[in-house]
Enzyme design. Structure first.
Site, mmCIF file in Angstrom:
data_model
loop_
_atom_site.group_PDB
_atom_site.id
_atom_site.type_symbol
_atom_site.label_atom_id
_atom_site.label_comp_id
_atom_site.label_asym_id
_atom_site.label_seq_id
_atom_site.Cartn_x
_atom_site.Cartn_y
_atom_site.Cartn_z
ATOM 1 N N GLU A 11 -3.439 -4.407 23.290
ATOM 2 C CA GLU A 11 -4.194 -4.011 22.084
ATOM 3 C C GLU A 11 -3.440 -4.295 20.794
ATOM 4 O OE1 GLU A 11 -2.754 -1.988 24.194
ATOM 5 O OE2 GLU A 11 -2.093 -0.101 23.290
ATOM 6 N N GLU A 56 0.861 -1.188 0.000
ATOM 7 C CA GLU A 56 0.000 0.000 0.000
ATOM 8 C C GLU A 56 0.897 1.239 0.000
ATOM 9 O OE1 GLU A 56 -2.383 0.265 3.600
ATOM 10 O OE2 GLU A 56 -2.884 2.338 3.142
ATOM 11 N N CYS A 66 -0.221 0.521 30.060
ATOM 12 C CA CYS A 66 1.060 1.239 30.037
ATOM 13 C C CYS A 66 1.008 2.460 30.960
ATOM 14 C CB CYS A 66 1.444 1.580 28.610
ATOM 15 S SG CYS A 66 3.233 1.631 28.420
ATOM 16 N N HIS A 120 1.209 -3.667 26.027
ATOM 17 C CA HIS A 120 0.068 -3.213 25.215
ATOM 18 C C HIS A 120 -0.696 -4.404 24.628
ATOM 19 C CE1 HIS A 120 1.084 1.134 24.896
ATOM 20 N NE2 HIS A 120 2.268 0.664 25.238
HETATM 21 N N1 GLN Z 1 5.208 7.361 29.177
HETATM 22 C C1 GLN Z 1 5.284 6.066 29.771
HETATM 23 C C2 GLN Z 1 6.652 5.435 29.567
HETATM 24 O O1 GLN Z 1 7.372 5.817 28.662
HETATM 25 C C3 GLN Z 1 4.201 5.149 29.253
HETATM 26 C C4 GLN Z 1 4.281 4.911 27.784
HETATM 27 C C5 GLN Z 1 3.018 4.356 27.198
HETATM 28 O O2 GLN Z 1 1.943 4.480 27.772
HETATM 29 N N2 GLN Z 1 3.107 3.754 26.008
HETATM 30 O O3 GLN Z 1 7.032 4.556 30.286
#
Ligand code: GLN
Length: 532
Positions: free
Chosen positions: A511, A143, A383, A509
């Site tokens: 997600e 893409e 996070c 994460h």
């Molecule tokens: N700011 C935080 C860190 O760097 C969390 C980062 C995030 O939520 N992706 O650890």
């Protein structure tokens, strides 16, 4: 299959036509015919990757297993195809130039003048063909970001022109355009499509298939007209009408025969029809939910919902697997105060506090978490959301009033979230966080363990700061426990409050690892808790 086939997808008329979704839908249809398919995104901007971009620019930054910070379209690719992508699936102009300039410094070009053609275009072509090496894939879909006519995407289009010439029967080009409806005239208009195709032809590329975004059905005469003006056959004019759900697009593309035209043109032998039984099951459930819940999503980019794309899709997908419609209440963290928190969080069945960076809105996130903790409201913190849960607990339960993360307050007397040792001397911002997939061991009978149904998991990370293990005992003695740890360095990856209905903060994460056919267990666990 013998040769890897290459499909290029370009876009015309305007941005935001949904090239990523159409590409992912085509890939899905081909994969459902048992072909081995991958998708790649070429982005024309000069950043090396979107990792340093503010989400207001291009929405969420998606992270792959190998720790690449990539365009959010890769999230769609993974969710549609149930595959893992990698750095090779997202190339930017910046990355191409960086590689060419590095080679120039190493003397690789043997004294030649280094030019856009052939050096930059060769580098682009190599990045495209890399995925086709080793006979790993039958089809590689590429893409091209941006809109035809943009100065910045010219080298990519030139690379496509050259590859079309070199690959001959083994490649084809799909051009996505807009057929707008003029209400005053009561007509669909084909001129923007004609002009956009002309522009592409000027650049030496004749599209083989046109996918036309439209809000109304394209009648036969319109299709004939587009075909005549644009040098394509009528069955190669594919309508892409607005869909209720992005996950319905593969079916719409199938009805229009996109996959059929593609395999005919590329001369691919596959089974007669794609097997979409699991996909159809998903759509069936999506269209007929039995329950409905509302999740409060607290973040600082709530005006731009693309910033949380993967979270929104993961909630939706996990909800569908539970026959449950997940409605979102977007709550700006900046606007939450101790006084209004109850009102702001009213009517929700669960709270999700989003990832993020920097100070803006952080006190609002902490306040929202306090409310969820005190009111037994199911909570998932991701996070920064997990880090805020730790800070909140330290301040309000452990009585460490000035507890903070050193990201925001480097002088805090209680750095419950601290910089990792190996991050301390890093000054570059790009690609230097803890990125990509790491192992995590779960405590038996925790929320996490019950959700995943196993004790060893792998999840993707993107952060610089960590739970400070010096405080772990104090937390655990007082009700917040670490239920997930990295087995090699004991970093805390998950915190929970066992006395709470469902309170889970994850440093990683989830997600980024959720797909239509494999909904993420943690999102399912969270939604189940919200439902009961
Ligand atoms: N700011 C935080 C860190 O760097 C969390 C980062 C995030 O939520 N992706 O650890």
């Amino acid at each position: 299959m013998n040769n890897t086939k290459y499909i290029f997808v370009t876009g015309g008329v305007t941005s935001s036509l949904g090239k990523g979704i159409v590409s992912a839908s085509l890939a899905k249809l081909l994969k459902a015919r048992d072909l081995r398919v991958t998708i790649q995104k070429l982005d024309p901007y000069i950043n090396i990757d979107p990792g340093t971009l503010n989400p207001y620019e291009h929405g969420e930054c998606f992270v792959t297993n190998d720790g690449a910070e990539t365009d959010l379209d890769l999230g769609h690719y993974e969710r549609f195809l149930d595959i893992s992508t990698s750095q090779a699936n997202n190339i930017t102009t910046g990355r191409i130039y960086q590689s060419v300039i590095n080679k120039e410094r190493q003397g690789v070009y043997l004294g030649k003048t280094v030019q856009v053609i052939p050096h930059i275009t060769n580098e682009i072509k190599d990045s495209i063909k890399l995925l086709g090496e080793n006979n790993e894939y039958d089809v590689v879909i590429t893409e091209i970001g941006g809109t035809i006519g943009d100065i910045e995407s010219l080298p990519f289009v030139e690379a496509v022109r050259q590859l079309k010439w070199e690959l001959k029967q083994d490649c084809l080009t799909i051009h996505l355009t807009l057929v707008p409806y003029l209400a005053a005239a009561g007509e669909l208009k084909t001129k923007p499509t004609q002009h956009s195709v002309k522009k592409l032809q000027e650049l030496g590329v004749q599209p083989d298939i046109l996918v036309c975004r439209t809000e109304h059905n394209l009648e036969q005469d319109i299709r004939d007209k587009i075909a005549r003006f644009c040098n394509v056959s009528t069955d190669s004019v594919i309508q892409s009408i607005d869909a209720k759900s992005i996950y319905a697009v593969p079916l719409l593309m199938q009805e229009e025969g996109l996959d059929k035209v593609v395999i005919q043109k590329l001369n691919i032998a596959t089974k007669e029809l794609p097997d979409l039984s699991k996909w159809n099951e998903f759509l069936e459930k999506q269209n007929n939910p039995r329950d409905e819940i509302v999740i409060g999503l607290v973040g600082k980019y709530v005006e731009l919902q693309d910033s949380y794309k993967s979270i929104v899709e993961s909630l939706d997908i996990a909800g569908v697997s539970n026959s449950c419609k997940v409605k979102l209440k977007w709550i700006s963290s900046e606007k939450i105060t101790p006084k209004n928190v109850e009102k702001k969080l009213s009517g929700i069945h669960g709270l999700l506090v989003a990832p993020g960076f920097g100070e803006r809105g952080i006190e609002g996130k902490i306040e929202a978490i306090r409310f969820a903790r005190e009111n037994n409201l199911p909570f998932l913190g991701i996070c920064l959301g997990m880090q805020c849960a730790v800070i909140e607990y330290a301040r309000n339960v452990l009585d460490l009033k000035k507890a903070h993360t050193v990201e925001i307050d480097s002088e805090t007397p209680h750095p419950v979230i601290d910089l990792m040792e190996d991050q301390k001397n890093i000054s570059d911002m790009g690609g230097t966080m803890r990125l990509g997939q790491y192992d995590c061991e779960l405590t038996k009978d925790s929320n996490a363990h019950k959700s995943y149904g196993k004790t060893s998991i792998k999840e993707r990370h993107r952060h610089r700061y960590e739970f400070n293990n010096k405080y772990l005992e104090f937390f655990e003695e007082n009700g917040m426990v670490a239920t997930g740890k990295n087995p090699s360095n004991q970093l805390v990856e998950i915190v929970e409050i066992p006395a709470h209905k469902w309170f889970t903060g994850v440093q990683f994460h989830p997600e980024y690892k959720s797909s239509v056919e494999t909904p993420h267990p943690l999102f399912i666990g969270f939604i189940n808790a919200c439902k009961t």
